[in-house]
Design a protein around this motif. Structure first.
Motif, PDB file in Angstrom:
ATOM      1  N   GLY A 161       7.552  -0.790  -2.684  1.00 44.97           N
ATOM      2  CA  GLY A 161       7.994  -1.265  -3.466  1.00 44.97           C
ATOM      3  C   GLY A 161       8.054  -2.619  -2.898  1.00 44.97           C
ATOM      4  N   ILE A 162       9.244  -3.316  -1.616  1.00 44.41           N
ATOM      5  CA  ILE A 162       9.425  -4.943  -1.486  1.00 44.41           C
ATOM      6  C   ILE A 162       8.023  -5.373  -0.494  1.00 44.41           C
ATOM      7  N   TRP A 163       7.851  -4.192   0.433  1.00 47.86           N
ATOM      8  CA  TRP A 163       6.381  -4.988   1.285  1.00 47.86           C
ATOM      9  C   TRP A 163       4.861  -4.954   0.803  1.00 47.86           C
ATOM     10  N   ARG A 164       4.704  -4.509  -0.549  1.00 47.01           N
ATOM     11  CA  ARG A 164       3.560  -4.318  -1.164  1.00 47.01           C
ATOM     12  C   ARG A 164       2.635  -4.222  -0.094  1.00 47.01           C
ATOM     13  N   PRO A 165       2.161  -3.188   0.716  1.00 52.56           N
ATOM     14  CA  PRO A 165       1.324  -3.320   1.678  1.00 52.56           C
ATOM     15  C   PRO A 165      -0.307  -3.613   0.647  1.00 52.56           C
ATOM     16  N   LYS A 166      -0.974  -4.381   1.366  1.00 55.17           N
ATOM     17  CA  LYS A 166      -2.759  -4.757   1.155  1.00 55.17           C
ATOM     18  C   LYS A 166      -3.521  -3.689   1.354  1.00 55.17           C
ATOM     19  N   PHE A 167      -4.091  -2.233   0.323  1.00 55.10           N
ATOM     20  CA  PHE A 167      -4.492  -1.329   0.924  1.00 55.10           C
ATOM     21  C   PHE A 167      -5.796  -2.245   0.045  1.00 55.10           C
ATOM     22  N   GLU A 168      -6.935  -1.754   1.350  1.00 52.70           N
ATOM     23  CA  GLU A 168      -8.535  -3.027   0.700  1.00 52.70           C
ATOM     24  C   GLU A 168      -9.297  -1.201   0.044  1.00 52.70           C
ATOM     25  N   ARG A 169     -10.104  -0.865  -0.605  1.00 57.66           N
ATOM     26  CA  ARG A 169     -11.008  -0.296  -1.004  1.00 57.66           C
ATOM     27  C   ARG A 169     -12.522  -0.411  -0.291  1.00 57.66           C
ATOM     28  N   ARG A 170     -12.727   0.828  -0.202  1.00 55.45           N
ATOM     29  CA  ARG A 170     -13.637   0.408   1.671  1.00 55.45           C
ATOM     30  C   ARG A 170     -15.052   0.321   1.047  1.00 55.45           C
ATOM     31  N   LYS A 171     -15.036  -0.124  -0.249  1.00 57.21           N
ATOM     32  CA  LYS A 171     -16.281  -1.063  -0.888  1.00 57.21           C
ATOM     33  C   LYS A 171     -16.516  -2.250  -0.280  1.00 57.21           C
ATOM     34  N   LYS A 172     -15.199  -3.147  -0.801  1.00 59.27           N
ATOM     35  CA  LYS A 172     -14.626  -4.268  -0.896  1.00 59.27           C
ATOM     36  C   LYS A 172     -14.831  -4.863   0.189  1.00 59.27           C
ATOM     37  N   ARG A 173     -14.256  -3.999   1.314  1.00 62.24           N
ATOM     38  CA  ARG A 173     -14.446  -4.419   2.620  1.00 62.24           C
ATOM     39  C   ARG A 173     -16.169  -4.272   3.213  1.00 62.24           C
ATOM     40  N   GLU A 174     -16.466  -3.478   3.183  1.00 64.81           N
ATOM     41  CA  GLU A 174     -17.740  -3.408   3.513  1.00 64.81           C
ATOM     42  C   GLU A 174     -18.911  -4.648   2.965  1.00 64.81           C
ATOM     43  N   ALA A 175     -18.659  -4.807   1.234  1.00 65.39           N
ATOM     44  CA  ALA A 175     -19.431  -6.008   1.642  1.00 65.39           C
ATOM     45  C   ALA A 175     -19.071  -7.173   2.519  1.00 65.39           C
ATOM     46  N   VAL A 176     -17.999  -7.541   2.623  1.00 65.03           N
ATOM     47  CA  VAL A 176     -17.443  -8.257   2.891  1.00 65.03           C
ATOM     48  C   VAL A 176     -17.682  -8.249   4.221  1.00 65.03           C
ATOM     49  N   GLU A 177     -17.476  -7.276   5.441  1.00 61.95           N
ATOM     50  CA  GLU A 177     -18.049  -7.180   6.434  1.00 61.95           C
ATOM     51  C   GLU A 177     -19.675  -8.200   6.466  1.00 61.95           C
TER      52      GLU A 177
ATOM     53  N   LEU B 165      -3.502  -0.892  -5.412  1.00 64.49           N
ATOM     54  CA  LEU B 165      -3.205   0.808  -5.155  1.00 64.49           C
ATOM     55  C   LEU B 165      -1.664   1.188  -4.246  1.00 64.49           C
ATOM     56  N   TRP B 166      -1.032  -0.150  -4.105  1.00 60.46           N
ATOM     57  CA  TRP B 166       0.526   0.550  -3.433  1.00 60.46           C
ATOM     58  C   TRP B 166       0.788   0.635  -4.552  1.00 60.46           C
ATOM     59  N   VAL B 167       0.593   0.753  -5.832  1.00 60.01           N
ATOM     60  CA  VAL B 167       1.369   0.772  -7.154  1.00 60.01           C
ATOM     61  C   VAL B 167       1.831   2.302  -7.077  1.00 60.01           C
ATOM     62  N   TRP B 168       0.092   2.413  -7.792  1.00 64.72           N
ATOM     63  CA  TRP B 168      -0.432   3.758  -7.328  1.00 64.72           C
ATOM     64  C   TRP B 168       0.303   4.483  -6.667  1.00 64.72           C
ATOM     65  N   ALA B 169       0.324   4.005  -5.374  1.00 64.27           N
ATOM     66  CA  ALA B 169       1.329   5.098  -4.134  1.00 64.27           C
ATOM     67  C   ALA B 169       2.383   4.782  -4.187  1.00 64.27           C
ATOM     68  N   LYS B 170       3.158   4.241  -5.361  1.00 64.44           N
ATOM     69  CA  LYS B 170       3.965   4.478  -5.394  1.00 64.44           C
ATOM     70  C   LYS B 170       4.880   5.964  -5.963  1.00 64.44           C
ATOM     71  N   ALA B 171       3.818   5.912  -7.339  1.00 65.57           N
ATOM     72  CA  ALA B 171       3.418   6.490  -8.426  1.00 65.57           C
ATOM     73  C   ALA B 171       2.979   7.765  -7.950  1.00 65.57           C
ATOM     74  N   LEU B 172       2.997   8.037  -7.187  1.00 62.02           N
ATOM     75  CA  LEU B 172       2.467   9.636  -6.115  1.00 62.02           C
ATOM     76  C   LEU B 172       3.294  10.103  -5.966  1.00 62.02           C
TER      77      LEU B 172
END
Length: 168
Positions: free
Chosen positions: A151-167, A82-89
């Motif tokens: 681009g340097i820090w490459r934040p880890k954006f989590e997808r909501r469904k993935k996070r909810e499955a882990v919780e 997702l960080w790549v797509w944020a950079k693209a936007l």
């Protein structure tokens, strides 16, 4: 393929820095410009800004765009990050703002030249044009710095469904 990815990453970084350097050069030209009281002074300012745009800003922006998109295309991990797509936007926003910051002032300057050819130059209007450019270029500079930071820090954006499955 590994060498191509590294080359594209290198090109993307270097040309991104060139783009920000071009923005800085543009601001230096605007910041050190004399008071605009004659058509010749205004023409000299416009010529300097056009040279910075033609030889530094636009080529850097084009190479940043091409190298970033190619890197995205050949690196599978980038396609789902997702960080790549944020950079693209943010890159699209930078491109739009740069074209608006270069093209629109040039058209307004041409209109000012036409008025000056008629025998008058509205120095207050020219000062407003430069003020608008300052605002546009600060926005572009902020977007560029944000893009580099992502681009340097490459934040880890989590997808909501993935996070909810882990919780759960």
């Amino acid at each position: 393929m590994k060498h191509l990815r590294r080359f594209l990453k290198f090109m993307h970084t270097v040309t991104g820095l060139g783009l920000l350097g071009g923005l800085a050069a543009y601001m230096i030209v605007l910041g050190t410009a004399p008071e605009i009281s004659t058509l010749e002074q205004h023409a000299a300012l416009r010529h300097s800004l056009r040279l910075v745009s033609t030889w530094l800003l636009m080529p850097s922006m084009l190479l940043v765009l091409v190298s970033g998109l190619l890197a995205m295309a050949i690196t599978d991990a980038y396609k789902s990050a997702l960080w790549v797509w944020a950079k693209a936007l943010s890159g699209v926003l930078i491109i739009e703002a740069t074209f608006a910051g270069i093209d629109a002032p040039a058209k307004r300057a041409a209109k000012a030249y036409a008025e000056a050819a008629a025998g008058t130059i509205d120095t207050q209007r020219v000062a407003e044009l430069v003020h608008d450019e300052w605002m546009a270029w600060w926005i572009i500079l902020a977007l560029g710095v944000l893009n580099i930071a992502v681009g340097i820090w490459r934040p880890k954006f989590e997808r909501r469904k993935k996070r909810e499955a882990v919780e759960a």
